[in-house]
Design a protein around this motif. Sequence first.
Motif, PDB file in Angstrom:
ATOM      1  N   GLY A 221       0.834  -1.189   0.000  1.00 62.53           N
ATOM      2  CA  GLY A 221       0.000   0.000   0.000  1.00 62.53           C
ATOM      3  C   GLY A 221       0.872   1.242   0.000  1.00 62.53           C
ATOM      4  N   ILE A 222       0.291   2.342  -0.407  1.00 61.65           N
ATOM      5  CA  ILE A 222       0.973   3.622  -0.373  1.00 61.65           C
ATOM      6  C   ILE A 222      -0.077   4.664  -0.026  1.00 61.65           C
ATOM      7  CG2 ILE A 222       0.714   4.005  -2.846  1.00 61.65           C
ATOM      8  CD1 ILE A 222       3.505   5.398  -2.693  1.00 61.65           C
ATOM      9  N   GLY A 223       0.264   5.536   0.929  1.00 64.07           N
ATOM     10  CA  GLY A 223      -0.727   6.509   1.330  1.00 64.07           C
ATOM     11  C   GLY A 223      -0.221   7.509   2.348  1.00 64.07           C
ATOM     12  N   VAL A 224      -1.158   8.257   2.895  1.00 61.77           N
ATOM     13  CA  VAL A 224      -0.872   9.296   3.878  1.00 61.77           C
ATOM     14  C   VAL A 224      -1.708   9.018   5.119  1.00 61.77           C
ATOM     15  CG1 VAL A 224      -1.023  11.767   4.370  1.00 61.77           C
ATOM     16  CG2 VAL A 224      -0.371  10.990   2.089  1.00 61.77           C
ATOM     17  N   LYS A 225      -1.064   9.113   6.292  1.00 56.97           N
ATOM     18  CA  LYS A 225      -1.754   8.942   7.567  1.00 56.97           C
ATOM     19  C   LYS A 225      -1.594  10.219   8.391  1.00 56.97           C
ATOM     20  CE  LYS A 225      -0.860   5.077   9.729  1.00 56.97           C
ATOM     21  NZ  LYS A 225      -0.150   3.889  10.256  1.00 56.97           N
ATOM     22  N   PRO A 226      -2.685  10.944   8.644  1.00 63.93           N
ATOM     23  CA  PRO A 226      -2.582  12.135   9.481  1.00 63.93           C
ATOM     24  C   PRO A 226      -2.404  11.753  10.943  1.00 63.93           C
ATOM     25  CG  PRO A 226      -4.855  11.775   8.816  1.00 63.93           C
ATOM     26  CD  PRO A 226      -4.025  10.733   8.127  1.00 63.93           C
ATOM     27  N   GLY A 227      -1.735  12.634  11.712  1.00 60.31           N
ATOM     28  CA  GLY A 227      -1.514  12.324  13.110  1.00 60.31           C
ATOM     29  C   GLY A 227      -1.291  13.543  13.979  1.00 60.31           C
ATOM     30  N   ILE A 228      -1.280  13.289  15.273  1.00 62.73           N
ATOM     31  CA  ILE A 228      -1.020  14.313  16.272  1.00 62.73           C
ATOM     32  C   ILE A 228      -0.037  13.731  17.285  1.00 62.73           C
ATOM     33  CG2 ILE A 228      -3.035  13.631  17.635  1.00 62.73           C
ATOM     34  CD1 ILE A 228      -3.316  16.573  18.473  1.00 62.73           C
ATOM     35  N   GLY A 229       0.906  14.562  17.717  1.00 67.06           N
ATOM     36  CA  GLY A 229       1.900  14.122  18.683  1.00 67.06           C
ATOM     37  C   GLY A 229       1.911  15.017  19.910  1.00 67.06           C
ATOM     38  N   TYR A 230       2.398  14.475  21.008  1.00 69.11           N
ATOM     39  CA  TYR A 230       2.546  15.246  22.243  1.00 69.11           C
ATOM     40  C   TYR A 230       3.858  14.842  22.894  1.00 69.11           C
ATOM     41  CZ  TYR A 230       1.730  17.332  26.772  1.00 69.11           C
ATOM     42  OH  TYR A 230       1.851  18.090  27.910  1.00 69.11           O
TER      43      TYR A 230
END
Length: 168
Positions: A115-124
């Motif tokens: 697969g190839i794609g984009v995964k949005p995220g949030i970090g702390y």
Amino acid sequence: MKKVFLTLALMLTTMVASAQWYVGGGIGFGKSELADVETTQFTFTPEAGYTIDENWTVGAALGVDWTKDAYTQFSVNPYVRYTFFKAGNFSFFADGVVELGSVKPDEGDSSFTWGIGVKPGIGYSFTEHFSIAGHLGWLGHRDFDDAGEATAITLNSSNLSFSLYYSF
């Protein structure tokens, strides 16, 4: 020759001294019962990477996903992370991911997945060394060998994952 070697050694030392390496990953366990079918699932995803600068990171996650009486999946998932916004200890990012894996059903032959794609995220960031990141969703394409393929945009809790990191 000594000067060239000394210069290369000094450059390498400078790069390593300013490097921001990290290790971490996630672990998951789930048990469900739907329509009198009980499912148990275990996931383990160790991860390592390198922070290039304030906005760019490269890394890779290994994955083991086991579902009782169904399948076992092994994967290698290299990624490039772009952090596009920071507010205090929070950061918002998108991972460009390549997924490469092998799925072995309990009965039948193994198959290759990608697969190839984009995964949005949030970090702390808790401290200088400890942080957590969460991903929600997927935008991309996945191919499941003989089982078919999927192009999707998903933003639901079934694609929610968390990883804990230690930076050094």
